[in-house]
Design a protein around this motif. Structure first.
Motif, PDB file in Angstrom:
ATOM      1  N   ALA A 258      37.520  52.638  69.093  1.00  0.00           N
ATOM      2  CA  ALA A 258      36.226  52.808  69.747  1.00  0.00           C
ATOM      3  C   ALA A 258      35.088  52.111  69.000  1.00  0.00           C
ATOM      4  O   ALA A 258      33.964  52.075  69.492  1.00  0.00           O
ATOM      5  N   HIS A 259      35.366  51.562  67.817  1.00  0.00           N
ATOM      6  CA  HIS A 259      34.349  50.863  67.017  1.00  0.00           C
ATOM      7  C   HIS A 259      34.809  49.427  66.757  1.00  0.00           C
ATOM      8  O   HIS A 259      35.155  49.068  65.628  1.00  0.00           O
ATOM      9  N   PRO A 260      34.802  48.564  67.770  1.00  0.00           N
ATOM     10  CA  PRO A 260      35.418  47.239  67.609  1.00  0.00           C
ATOM     11  C   PRO A 260      34.510  46.162  67.021  1.00  0.00           C
ATOM     12  O   PRO A 260      35.001  45.098  66.643  1.00  0.00           O
ATOM     13  N   LYS A 261      33.199  46.373  66.941  1.00  0.00           N
ATOM     14  CA  LYS A 261      32.302  45.253  66.643  1.00  0.00           C
ATOM     15  C   LYS A 261      32.532  44.650  65.268  1.00  0.00           C
ATOM     16  O   LYS A 261      32.727  43.442  65.126  1.00  0.00           O
ATOM     17  N   ALA A 262      32.457  45.470  64.222  1.00  0.00           N
ATOM     18  CA  ALA A 262      32.635  44.925  62.874  1.00  0.00           C
ATOM     19  C   ALA A 262      34.032  44.369  62.696  1.00  0.00           C
ATOM     20  O   ALA A 262      34.224  43.300  62.103  1.00  0.00           O
ATOM     21  N   ARG A 263      35.031  45.094  63.215  1.00  0.00           N
ATOM     22  CA  ARG A 263      36.408  44.619  63.089  1.00  0.00           C
ATOM     23  C   ARG A 263      36.568  43.253  63.757  1.00  0.00           C
ATOM     24  O   ARG A 263      37.205  42.348  63.208  1.00  0.00           O
ATOM     25  N   GLY A 264      35.973  43.092  64.932  1.00  0.00           N
ATOM     26  CA  GLY A 264      36.051  41.810  65.629  1.00  0.00           C
ATOM     27  C   GLY A 264      35.393  40.693  64.841  1.00  0.00           C
ATOM     28  O   GLY A 264      35.884  39.559  64.809  1.00  0.00           O
ATOM     29  N   LEU A 265      34.256  41.009  64.200  1.00  0.00           N
ATOM     30  CA  LEU A 265      33.580  40.008  63.371  1.00  0.00           C
ATOM     31  C   LEU A 265      34.493  39.549  62.242  1.00  0.00           C
ATOM     32  O   LEU A 265      34.679  38.341  62.029  1.00  0.00           O
ATOM     33  N   TYR A 266      35.085  40.493  61.531  1.00  0.00           N
ATOM     34  CA  TYR A 266      35.899  40.122  60.374  1.00  0.00           C
ATOM     35  C   TYR A 266      37.185  39.413  60.793  1.00  0.00           C
ATOM     36  O   TYR A 266      37.623  38.463  60.123  1.00  0.00           O
ATOM     37  N   TYR A 267      37.770  39.840  61.902  1.00  0.00           N
ATOM     38  CA  TYR A 267      38.955  39.141  62.389  1.00  0.00           C
ATOM     39  C   TYR A 267      38.604  37.702  62.777  1.00  0.00           C
ATOM     40  O   TYR A 267      39.417  36.796  62.612  1.00  0.00           O
ATOM     41  N   SER A 268      37.405  37.489  63.281  1.00  0.00           N
ATOM     42  CA  SER A 268      37.013  36.151  63.744  1.00  0.00           C
ATOM     43  C   SER A 268      36.856  35.150  62.603  1.00  0.00           C
ATOM     44  O   SER A 268      36.863  33.941  62.846  1.00  0.00           O
ATOM     45  N   VAL A 269      36.707  35.665  61.370  1.00  0.00           N
ATOM     46  CA  VAL A 269      36.578  34.759  60.226  1.00  0.00           C
ATOM     47  C   VAL A 269      37.813  34.807  59.333  1.00  0.00           C
ATOM     48  O   VAL A 269      37.772  34.380  58.175  1.00  0.00           O
ATOM     49  N   GLY A 270      38.909  35.319  59.855  1.00  0.00           N
ATOM     50  CA  GLY A 270      40.179  35.209  59.151  1.00  0.00           C
ATOM     51  C   GLY A 270      40.678  36.438  58.431  1.00  0.00           C
ATOM     52  O   GLY A 270      41.777  36.417  57.852  1.00  0.00           O
ATOM     53  N   PHE A 271      39.927  37.520  58.427  1.00  0.00           N
ATOM     54  CA  PHE A 271      40.418  38.757  57.809  1.00  0.00           C
ATOM     55  C   PHE A 271      41.467  39.406  58.710  1.00  0.00           C
ATOM     56  O   PHE A 271      41.422  39.270  59.932  1.00  0.00           O
ATOM     57  N   ARG A 272      42.389  40.131  58.091  1.00  0.00           N
ATOM     58  CA  ARG A 272      43.394  40.867  58.840  1.00  0.00           C
ATOM     59  C   ARG A 272      43.595  42.249  58.221  1.00  0.00           C
ATOM     60  O   ARG A 272      43.418  42.437  57.018  1.00  0.00           O
ATOM     61  N   TYR A 273      43.990  43.195  59.039  1.00  0.00           N
ATOM     62  CA  TYR A 273      44.242  44.579  58.605  1.00  0.00           C
ATOM     63  C   TYR A 273      45.232  44.612  57.453  1.00  0.00           C
ATOM     64  O   TYR A 273      46.247  43.905  57.466  1.00  0.00           O
ATOM     65  N   PHE A 274      44.945  45.460  56.458  1.00  0.00           N
ATOM     66  CA  PHE A 274      45.871  45.640  55.341  1.00  0.00           C
ATOM     67  C   PHE A 274      46.257  47.104  55.148  1.00  0.00           C
ATOM     68  O   PHE A 274      47.434  47.419  55.008  1.00  0.00           O
ATOM     69  N   SER A 275      45.280  48.006  55.122  1.00  0.00           N
ATOM     70  CA  SER A 275      45.566  49.424  54.921  1.00  0.00           C
ATOM     71  C   SER A 275      44.420  50.242  55.478  1.00  0.00           C
ATOM     72  O   SER A 275      43.408  49.697  55.919  1.00  0.00           O
ATOM     73  N   ARG A 276      44.571  51.567  55.442  1.00  0.00           N
ATOM     74  CA  ARG A 276      43.538  52.433  55.991  1.00  0.00           C
ATOM     75  C   ARG A 276      43.516  53.764  55.251  1.00  0.00           C
ATOM     76  O   ARG A 276      44.445  54.110  54.506  1.00  0.00           O
ATOM     77  N   ASP A 277      42.428  54.490  55.468  1.00  0.00           N
ATOM     78  CA  ASP A 277      42.323  55.798  54.837  1.00  0.00           C
ATOM     79  C   ASP A 277      42.483  56.908  55.869  1.00  0.00           C
ATOM     80  O   ASP A 277      42.551  56.662  57.072  1.00  0.00           O
TER      81      ASP A 277
END
Length: 340
Positions: free
Chosen positions: A312-331
């Motif tokens: 439900a909170h896609p904005k920041a994730r979309g920004l970081y994915y757009s510059v090459g970041f990818r999911y690694f882990s979560r809390d």
């Protein structure tokens, strides 16, 4: 091996959490980052520790309690920190606009070296005693199954929508859990700024403009001029790595703090934000790309950034994915009611 400790609990004089202790905590974060990054608590990274301590220690340290565990016979060899716990008790914190932010829960940040994970029960017991009588909250890493099991055994349960399901695409998940994203610093796209906008730094813009940039992006923040002076004292903070974008009218339109960990040749972005009057112009994307180039020039070979992970909170994730970041882990967010 005998474990000894220093710090404060429910008895004795409250010793402030100073920069000497913070440097030890950062060193442990660096050690775990080098070998077990997925176990690094999202609030216990090299940069996040400095960010949270720096901007808050002047106003909030009276509500802080901490304890350090050392691997030694007498506790004097402080190079061998193996665990620490840092609790923030309920408190009121003034904002720059004159209002007050009221924290009614206790919140724990902690880190344990993987070779000493049996200390988790000591950490839990210390937190139970230190924050007795109030609702207690914390985050632990989804990959740390030992810690999750022990917290559960002591009555701590996941907050709504914070259980580990990194493959979930349900937009109903609007929890406040965060995910860690990573990328290397090869093949970085060239940033593109709109005409009239320019990159600068906190070192060049000065404290006043830097604080205004932060408050514009996060109006509810407790950042103040005095808090920024505290941030300048934080180990690892570099005004030349606090990046800004200046608009044609002189307004600081976006900001990003970068934390360079020289031991691991990594850089962490925390926080990143854009002035609401200048959003949807691609400034956040341009600033992060500029930061990646800057970090590589400073000696980093890898970058990390955290963001809200719920679908439900896609904005920041979309920004970081757009510059090459990818999911690694979560809390995983955990809590225990005051009545328990």
């Amino acid at each position: 091996m005998a474990e000894t400790s220093t710090g404060t609990g429910t008895t004795g004089r409250n010793q402030p959490l100073g920069d000497t202790e913070l440097r030890l905590m950062q060193r442990l974060a660096q050690q775990i980052t080098a070998t077990d990054l997925e176990l690094v608590n999202s609030d216990a990274t090299y940069g996040e520790l400095a960010w949270n301590w720096g901007r808050a220690h002047r106003a909030e340290s009276g509500s802080w309690r901490h304890r350090l565990w050392f691997d030694g016979t007498d506790g004097t060899d402080r190079t061998d920190l193996i665990a620490w716990a840092w609790a923030a008790l309920p408190r009121e914190v003034p904002r720059a606009d004159g209002t007050v932010r009221d924290y009614t829960d206790a919140y724990l940040t902690y880190q344990i070296h993987p070779d000493h994970n049996t200390l988790i029960d000591d950490v839990i017991g210390w937190y139970e005693q230190t924050a007795a009588g109030v609702r207690r909250t914390l985050v632990t890493q989804a990959a740390d199954q030992v810690a999750q099991a022990r917290w559960a055994a002591h009555g701590y349960t996941p907050e709504s929508d914070s259980t580990d399901d990194s493959t979930s695409d349900s937009s109903a998940d609007d929890g406040d859990w965060t995910q860690l994203n990573t990328r290397d610093l090869e093949d970085i796209e060239t940033p593109d700024l709109p005409d009239g906008f320019a990159f600068t730094t906190a070192a060049d813009a000065g404290p006043g403009a830097t604080v205004r940039a932060h408050l514009a992006a996060w109006p509810a923040s407790t950042m103040t001029d005095d808090a920024y002076q505290g941030l300048l004292q934080a180990p690892g903070y570099r005004p030349d790595l606090h990046l800004l974008i200046q608009a044609p009218d002189g307004t600081m339109a976006a900001s990003a703090v970068m934390w360079l960990d020289p031991a691991n040749a990594t850089v962490e972005f925390e926080p990143v934000g854009t002035h609401p009057g200048f959003r949807r112009l691609g400034l956040g994307r341009a600033l992060v790309l500029h930061g990646l180039h800057t970090a590589r020039a400073a000696g980093a070979s890898h970058a990390t950034v955290a963001c809200l992970g719920a679908p439900a909170h896609p904005k920041a994730r979309g920004l970081y994915y757009s510059v090459g970041f990818r999911y690694f882990s979560r809390d995983v967010l955990l809590a225990k009611a005051a009545v328990q």
